[in-house]
Design a protein around this motif. Structure first.
Motif, PDB file in Angstrom:
ATOM      1  N   GLY A  75       0.804  -1.223   0.000  1.00  0.00           N
ATOM      2  CA  GLY A  75       0.000   0.000   0.000  1.00  0.00           C
ATOM      3  C   GLY A  75       0.834   1.270   0.000  1.00  0.00           C
ATOM      4  N   LEU A  76       1.941   1.284  -0.780  1.00  0.00           N
ATOM      5  CA  LEU A  76       2.865   2.418  -0.765  1.00  0.00           C
ATOM      6  C   LEU A  76       2.748   3.287  -2.018  1.00  0.00           C
ATOM      7  N   GLU A  77       1.572   3.269  -2.665  1.00  0.00           N
ATOM      8  CA  GLU A  77       1.407   4.032  -3.910  1.00  0.00           C
ATOM      9  C   GLU A  77       1.695   5.521  -3.706  1.00  0.00           C
ATOM     10  N   ARG A  78       1.222   6.084  -2.599  1.00  0.00           N
ATOM     11  CA  ARG A  78       1.405   7.517  -2.361  1.00  0.00           C
ATOM     12  C   ARG A  78       2.894   7.863  -2.203  1.00  0.00           C
ATOM     13  N   ALA A  79       3.632   7.000  -1.482  1.00  0.00           N
ATOM     14  CA  ALA A  79       5.071   7.235  -1.288  1.00  0.00           C
ATOM     15  C   ALA A  79       5.814   7.139  -2.617  1.00  0.00           C
ATOM     16  N   ALA A  80       5.435   6.151  -3.449  1.00  0.00           N
ATOM     17  CA  ALA A  80       6.093   5.976  -4.750  1.00  0.00           C
ATOM     18  C   ALA A  80       5.845   7.189  -5.641  1.00  0.00           C
ATOM     19  N   LEU A  81       4.590   7.665  -5.655  1.00  0.00           N
ATOM     20  CA  LEU A  81       4.262   8.840  -6.464  1.00  0.00           C
ATOM     21  C   LEU A  81       4.981  10.085  -5.952  1.00  0.00           C
ATOM     22  N   GLY A  82       5.153  10.157  -4.631  1.00  0.00           N
ATOM     23  CA  GLY A  82       5.861  11.308  -4.062  1.00  0.00           C
ATOM     24  C   GLY A  82       7.307  11.375  -4.522  1.00  0.00           C
ATOM     25  N   ARG A  83       7.966  10.211  -4.609  1.00  0.00           N
ATOM     26  CA  ARG A  83       9.361  10.177  -5.079  1.00  0.00           C
ATOM     27  C   ARG A  83       9.461  10.638  -6.527  1.00  0.00           C
ATOM     28  N   VAL A  84       8.520  10.177  -7.366  1.00  0.00           N
ATOM     29  CA  VAL A  84       8.560  10.556  -8.782  1.00  0.00           C
ATOM     30  C   VAL A  84       8.150  12.005  -8.959  1.00  0.00           C
ATOM     31  N   ASP A  85       7.183  12.457  -8.147  1.00  0.00           N
ATOM     32  CA  ASP A  85       6.673  13.819  -8.295  1.00  0.00           C
ATOM     33  C   ASP A  85       7.782  14.853  -8.109  1.00  0.00           C
ATOM     34  N   GLY A  86       8.699  14.595  -7.174  1.00  0.00           N
ATOM     35  CA  GLY A  86       9.808  15.530  -6.985  1.00  0.00           C
ATOM     36  C   GLY A  86      10.646  15.665  -8.249  1.00  0.00           C
TER      37      GLY A  86
END
Length: 598
Positions: A232-243
């Protein structure tokens, strides 16, 4: 019908000639066979490109005809001359493209040919140290970069030089008093433009790095999707790419703004200098400071823009040329690599009986702490099967590589039918040798082409001979079920076949060559039980009457060997048959539980 371009001859000397010389000399050597064609291309280009520097002159002549009321015939003569040169551009341009294009393609073909042949000459040790992707990039991308660099330098460089020389020659003849001004101002204008571009290049590099970082992050994200979803780490993964996405946005915006500033400043600079040139020449004509006509004023103004653009083009070719020369150096790393398998002048092997003697053979890899094989002495007779067993790193694969001739002993010698292999042409010896590796290597072609690889035209071989090899390899039963039988394409690296099917094709490839010496390197270790049984049955046919060396993971292959050589730390620990070694209770017996577990 247009005559096709001829394929260039092989440049056999190139791979032996390159010795780290300056890349420009290497390029000169590559292009030397086409020097006549290239000289013709230069002459043709000068004529076809002449309208660029003739137009300001003819424009000046026509203006003077109008202003000074000269004979109307002069107007038509000037216009006609320009029209003739313009019409000649089409056939001359085609001739130029044919001359330069064919020369560049010949050069690229010669370089690729030299690289591929050099790779075939380099030792297996070199290929083990050098990534296949790196070598592929040298043959494909580096040669393409060289071709593009030479082509761009020819097109843009010739255009700039022809324009500069032609324009300055016209000014020197028509308004010689103004020539010093152009010789000073035009280079300065070009340098100023290039200084502005240098800043732009730095920001381009920064933007490229940000894009590469984003690419890396996206690749990481996609590879981690199963773990991301599972936890359930979709938000964390997207946060890394978003930067990274934001960094690309800001870097791109900075680059766009700088592009805008550069474009505006360059346009203002060049046009200001152009206006200054126009005003200066007009004042000189108005006050009679120099002997100039109205046409001369217009000509000088036009030439300033044209010549400044040519100077900027020449200066801008520097990175293109540098990139091409770096690619020449990159190709040179292969062409001058000294790690070669030398066969020239050695005795050809006409036949092989099958006796192989290892006499006190030792071998150590470069940079290793100790020898991989030490004091290895063994005799294999015709028709005998010798199995090599031992823990990982015991030296089994090194012995096989010594037998194949991929590496040479650092001490001791290997005899083939009583002749030192160091004196033999190993290429001719390998015609009598076949290898069945752990992972069979197939190329994207038909089953027929894979089985008959290296035996001439596959279509010329008797089909029954191919089918007999497939039958003996237990492969015919699945081949006949395929849509096109032996003409079925196996896919890249045999992707359309199972592991067992690929291995049986590798055995068929060995069988059809009727080798005298056979090497089986973990030939069944990656197979399931049913596939292994089929492969083992095929191997039993393959080994008859041949000298066979086997490295095997499973007992089923080892038990039937005439002799089993147990290796430990590069040395022979014990030799005997399966029963003898088990009864002895030594190193081989100690391997049995681990092997049954495997």
């Amino acid at each position: 019908m247009q005559k096709p371009l001829s394929i260039p001859p092989r440049h056999g000397a190139l791979d032996h000639r390159y010795r780290g010389e300056h890349p420009m000399r290497t390029l000169g050597y590559l292009l030397r066979p086409d020097r006549g064609r290239l000289l013709l291309a230069v002459g043709v280009f000068v004529v076809k490109h002449s309208p660029v520097w003739l137009l300001p002159l003819i424009t000046a002549n026509i203006i003077d005809v109008v202003v000074e009321h000269q004979p109307e015939s002069s107007l038509w003569a000037n216009a006609g001359a320009l029209l003739v040169v313009l019409l000649l551009n089409y056939p001359l341009h085609l001739l130029y493209v044919r001359c330069v294009g064919s020369s560049v393609r010949r050069m690229g073909t010669a370089l690729r040919d030299a690289l591929c042949r050099r790779m075939q000459q380099l030792s297996i040790g070199y290929h083990a140290r050098t990534s296949a992707g790196v070598l592929q990039a040298k043959v494909v991308r580096d040669v393409e970069t060289i071709e593009q660099g030479v082509q761009q330098s020819a097109d843009m460089g010739l255009a700039a030089v022809t324009t500069l020389v032609g324009g300055l020659a016209v000014i020197a003849l028509r308004v010689p008093s103004f020539l010093p001004v152009f010789l000073v101002v035009v280079p300065l204008a070009g340098i100023l433009v290039m200084r502005l571009r240098a800043r732009l290049r730095t920001h381009n590099e920064s933007f490229r790095q940000e894009v590469e970082r984003l690419s890396s992050r996206v690749g990481e994200m996609t590879s981690l999707i199963p773990i991301t979803r599972a936890h359930g780490l979709e938000r964390a993964a997207l946060g890394r790419v978003d930067g990274s996405v934001r960094q690309v946005y800001f870097a791109g915006l900075r680059l766009d703004l700088l592009n805008g500033r550069f474009g505006a400043l360059a346009w203002i600079l060049l046009n200001t200098l152009g206006v200054t040139c126009l005003a200066g020449s007009a004042l000189a004509a108005y006050h009679h400071w120099m002997s100039m006509t109205a046409g001369d004023v217009v000509m000088l103004s036009a030439f300033f823009t044209v010549l400044t653009g040519s100077m900027t083009t020449l200066l801008g070719l520097t990175p293109v040329i540098s990139k091409a020369l770096e690619s020449v150096r990159s190709a040179g790393e292969v062409l001058q690599a000294p790690d070669l398998e030398i066969n020239a002048g050695k005795a050809e092997v006409e036949e092989v009986g099958g006796r192989v003697d290892f006499e006190d053979v030792s071998f150590g890899y470069e940079g290793a702490d100790g020898p991989a094989v030490e004091d290895f002495t063994l005799t294999a007779r015709l028709g005998e099967t010798v199995a090599l067993v031992g823990a990982s790193g015991a030296g089994k694969s090194t012995v096989l590589n010594l037998l194949i001739g991929f590496i040479r002993p650092t001490s001791g010698r290997i005899l083939l039918d009583g002749t030192d292999m160091a004196t033999l042409d190993l290429r001719s010896y390998r015609r009598f040798l076949s290898v069945v590796p752990q992972e069979s290597i197939l190329f994207e072609g038909s089953i027929r082409e894979n089985v008959t690889y290296g035996m001439g035209d596959a279509e010329d071989l008797d089909e029954e001979r191919v089918r007999a090899a497939l039958r003996d390899a237990n492969a015919l039963e699945f081949v006949d079920r395929l849509p096109l039988g032996i003409d079925t394409v196996v896919g890249e690296r045999g992707s359309r076949l199972s592991g067992g099917q690929k291995q049986r094709l590798a055995i068929a490839r060995a069988l059809i060559r009727n080798p005298r010496v056979l090497v089986l390197d973990e030939a069944t270790s990656a197979l399931d039980t049913r596939s292994e049984a089929l492969v083992q049955e095929a191997l039993a046919r393959l080994v008859r009457g041949r000298t066979v060396f086997v490295v095997a993971h499973r007992l089923s292959t080892i038990q039937g060997a005439d002799r089993i050589v147990v290796m430990d730390g590069g040395r022979i620990a014990e030799i005997g048959t399966h029963e003898e070694l088990l009864n002895r209770g030594g190193a081989y017996a100690g391997l049995q539980p681990a092997r049954r577990a495997g």
